[in-house]
Design a protein around this motif. Sequence first.
Motif, mmCIF file in Angstrom:
data_model
loop_
_atom_site.group_PDB
_atom_site.id
_atom_site.type_symbol
_atom_site.label_atom_id
_atom_site.label_comp_id
_atom_site.label_asym_id
_atom_site.label_seq_id
_atom_site.Cartn_x
_atom_site.Cartn_y
_atom_site.Cartn_z
ATOM 1 N N ASP A 213 0.787 -1.235 0.000
ATOM 2 C CA ASP A 213 0.000 0.000 0.000
ATOM 3 C C ASP A 213 0.821 1.289 0.000
ATOM 4 N N GLU A 214 2.093 1.171 0.308
ATOM 5 C CA GLU A 214 2.867 2.398 0.528
ATOM 6 C C GLU A 214 3.298 3.045 -0.786
ATOM 7 N N ILE A 215 2.748 4.180 -1.123
ATOM 8 C CA ILE A 215 3.234 4.854 -2.335
ATOM 9 C C ILE A 215 3.747 6.263 -2.030
ATOM 10 N N SER A 216 3.242 6.856 -0.946
ATOM 11 C CA SER A 216 3.719 8.211 -0.639
ATOM 12 C C SER A 216 5.208 8.141 -0.280
ATOM 13 N N TYR A 217 5.903 9.173 -0.586
ATOM 14 C CA TYR A 217 7.338 9.352 -0.281
ATOM 15 C C TYR A 217 8.276 8.487 -1.135
ATOM 16 N N MET A 218 7.724 7.595 -2.000
ATOM 17 C CA MET A 218 8.629 6.652 -2.691
ATOM 18 C C MET A 218 9.594 7.358 -3.647
ATOM 19 N N GLU A 219 9.106 8.375 -4.401
ATOM 20 C CA GLU A 219 9.994 9.054 -5.346
ATOM 21 C C GLU A 219 11.109 9.785 -4.605
ATOM 22 N N GLU A 220 10.689 10.483 -3.531
ATOM 23 C CA GLU A 220 11.663 11.225 -2.709
ATOM 24 C C GLU A 220 12.725 10.264 -2.156
ATOM 25 N N LEU A 221 12.227 9.127 -1.683
ATOM 26 C CA LEU A 221 13.125 8.129 -1.095
ATOM 27 C C LEU A 221 14.127 7.601 -2.140
ATOM 28 N N LYS A 222 13.628 7.344 -3.348
ATOM 29 C CA LYS A 222 14.523 6.832 -4.403
ATOM 30 C C LYS A 222 15.609 7.853 -4.731
ATOM 31 N N GLN A 223 15.191 9.132 -4.873
ATOM 32 C CA GLN A 223 16.183 10.163 -5.232
ATOM 33 C C GLN A 223 17.298 10.226 -4.190
ATOM 34 N N CYS A 224 16.907 10.184 -2.908
ATOM 35 C CA CYS A 224 17.928 10.223 -1.843
ATOM 36 C C CYS A 224 18.814 8.992 -1.928
ATOM 37 N N TYR A 225 18.211 7.852 -2.212
ATOM 38 C CA TYR A 225 19.005 6.625 -2.264
ATOM 39 C C TYR A 225 20.037 6.693 -3.392
ATOM 40 N N TYR A 226 19.640 7.264 -4.551
ATOM 41 C CA TYR A 226 20.586 7.366 -5.671
ATOM 42 C C TYR A 226 21.800 8.214 -5.276
ATOM 43 N N THR A 227 21.546 9.299 -4.544
ATOM 44 C CA THR A 227 22.672 10.160 -4.114
ATOM 45 C C THR A 227 23.564 9.407 -3.127
ATOM 46 N N LEU A 228 22.924 8.678 -2.216
ATOM 47 C CA LEU A 228 23.687 7.900 -1.232
ATOM 48 C C LEU A 228 24.593 6.895 -1.945
ATOM 49 N N GLU A 229 24.004 6.246 -2.929
ATOM 50 C CA GLU A 229 24.713 5.187 -3.640
ATOM 51 C C GLU A 229 25.950 5.717 -4.370
ATOM 52 N N LYS A 230 25.809 6.940 -4.932
ATOM 53 C CA LYS A 230 26.954 7.507 -5.674
ATOM 54 C C LYS A 230 28.153 7.706 -4.758
ATOM 55 N N GLY A 231 27.886 7.971 -3.501
ATOM 56 C CA GLY A 231 28.987 8.239 -2.569
ATOM 57 C C GLY A 231 29.555 6.982 -1.949
ATOM 58 N N TYR A 232 28.914 5.843 -2.187
ATOM 59 C CA TYR A 232 29.304 4.638 -1.445
ATOM 60 C C TYR A 232 30.757 4.236 -1.714
ATOM 61 N N ASN A 233 31.176 4.320 -2.978
ATOM 62 C CA ASN A 233 32.554 3.918 -3.289
ATOM 63 C C ASN A 233 33.504 5.106 -3.398
ATOM 64 N N SER A 234 33.083 6.275 -2.868
ATOM 65 C CA SER A 234 33.937 7.466 -2.990
ATOM 66 C C SER A 234 34.950 7.514 -1.838
ATOM 67 N N MET A 235 35.913 8.431 -1.959
ATOM 68 C CA MET A 235 36.871 8.630 -0.864
ATOM 69 C C MET A 235 36.107 9.177 0.342
ATOM 70 N N PRO A 236 36.347 8.643 1.531
ATOM 71 C CA PRO A 236 35.569 9.098 2.689
ATOM 72 C C PRO A 236 36.025 10.458 3.215
ATOM 73 N N ILE A 237 35.836 11.506 2.393
ATOM 74 C CA ILE A 237 36.228 12.860 2.813
ATOM 75 C C ILE A 237 34.947 13.668 2.990
ATOM 76 N N ASN A 238 34.642 13.973 4.243
ATOM 77 C CA ASN A 238 33.352 14.616 4.518
ATOM 78 C C ASN A 238 33.470 16.147 4.471
ATOM 79 N N LEU A 239 33.734 16.678 3.261
ATOM 80 C CA LEU A 239 33.812 18.133 3.083
ATOM 81 C C LEU A 239 32.749 18.553 2.083
#
Length: 523
Positions: A213-239
């Motif tokens: 039944d859950e459809i609200s927030y799904m697009e927002e959630l996907k967009q955030c996940y894509y950004t998270l994923e791009k950083g997963y294999n990056s250098m861990p520099i939090n700047l």
Amino acid sequence: MSPSAYTSSITAILSSSLLLPSVLMIACLLFLYLAYRLALRAFSSSASAAAATAPARKLPLPPGSMGWPYIGETFQLYSNSNPNIFFALKQKRYGSIFKTHILGCPCVMVSSPEAARLVLVTRAHLFKPTFPASKECMLGPQAIFFQQGEYHARLRRLVLRAFMPDGIRGFVPNIESVALCALRSWDGRMVNTFQEMKTYALNVALLSIFGKDEISYMEELKQCYYTLEKGYNSMPINLPGTLFHKAMKARKQLGQIVAKIISSRREKKVGDAGGLLRSFMEAKEALTEEQISDNIIGVIFAARDTTASVLTWIVKFLGENPAVLQAVTEEQEEIMNSKVVDEEEKSLSWADTKRMPMTSRVIQETMRVASILSFTFREAVQDVELEGRFFFFFFFFFFQLAFCRVPWFDLRLFGNAGYLIPKGWKVMPLFRNIHHSPDNFPNPEKFDPSRFEVSPKPNTFMPFGNGSHSCPGNELAKLEMLVLLHHLTTKYRWSVSGLQSGIQFGPFALPLNGLPMTFSRKI
Ligand code: HEM
């Protein structure tokens, strides 16, 4: 009883076919036990010279080389784009247990089924899961992968409740809709197979987490996940501006979205949407919102690229093996035809997915050949002694005698009395080496699903890992692959776009460039 009668009755007993092998066996076992104790003592005394500088060691370190100070053999590992070449060379040189030194960490790599089982199952409490700190804070420090003990067991029960057959069988029609929608979107186009499979796997993962039944927030959630994923294999520099920084921000937003979904569910008292979130929210011992969101993000991560990589390899192997594709298509067409009522095709059911033995063997063989997770990591929580192979020899010898075969001796079994894995060292069971050993799978490089007509030898096939951290999503992964393959093989044909062969690692093994393909509808 007279002495002569006594002697003759003993002779009679000894010469009876049942007792003679038993006496022989006991004598041999005793002999081997004594040999084992002697070998252990020999190793202890050879190690005692080093005892003045190091804690007493009963056993030697595994063979292998540690390379340069600090950098160890990191360059050798990464000098080739395929890390499996490094593992295979080492195994050939040093055997199935060897030491090395990668990225500042001393490691022991194990590629025998018995040693892998020991690390992952029988002595799993001596080896904790280990990940770089940057990965831990990105996925969520309270996620299941990083845990041990009571909290891990509690999480695992909740995750399994959601992903075991009873938790997922009701999702079959929904997964089917997701599959059909994906296939329709590929029709007549050249697509990057891996990217499309990722979209499919993400949609199925979200369905299995948040329910039907859950459809609200799904697009927002996907967009955030894509950004998270791009950083997963990056250098861990939090700047500010770095991929890592953006990923950490997206991770925070994901947590907020999950918190909003939880509170709206609590208000609406949604009870029957199913899925992992429901399982978490109904936990007897309540989980905090942070614990829930760490684990939801973790599960999306665990579910997506893994399933998508396997599906991509399946499409490739089916394309390269027309006879296998034909057999799968026939199996699926038979199911499809049985579902047509009044010229309308009915939805697949859970029971239908259990009538797909050929397709299931293709999935198994793909997971073996591709071994998308070449290995996993653990860390020794204390000095651990890996016993030698005498134990296996006992077992083997007993087996041979019990079945009255001619005992034969594999001299390699006498090879060592065991090794020490020091506390803090990383331990890596090498799944791929086990899956590609000719001892376990004859002609291992050949794609041959028929080999799974008989079960593989114990502990030689571990695409979903083994032991207390093994994959709780394996039933869901198999289900979503079967559903997609049903519609793909019955309704579509496909061809590789351009001449491309080869493997890339990122971090899972993948066909080069994600396998660009053109899909078109059959009729
Ligand atoms: C074909 C697809 C998949 C493969 C090959 C795969 C493989 C694995 C392996 C090898 C492990 C164990 C890692 C270790 O011992 O260190 C694992 C763990 C895990 N997998 Fe999967 N997986 C797949 C799909 C999924 C799916 C669809 C889900 C969830 C819906 C999932 C959720 C998890 C979780 C939560 C863990 C951690 C379990 C724990 O630490 O207790 N996986 N997976």
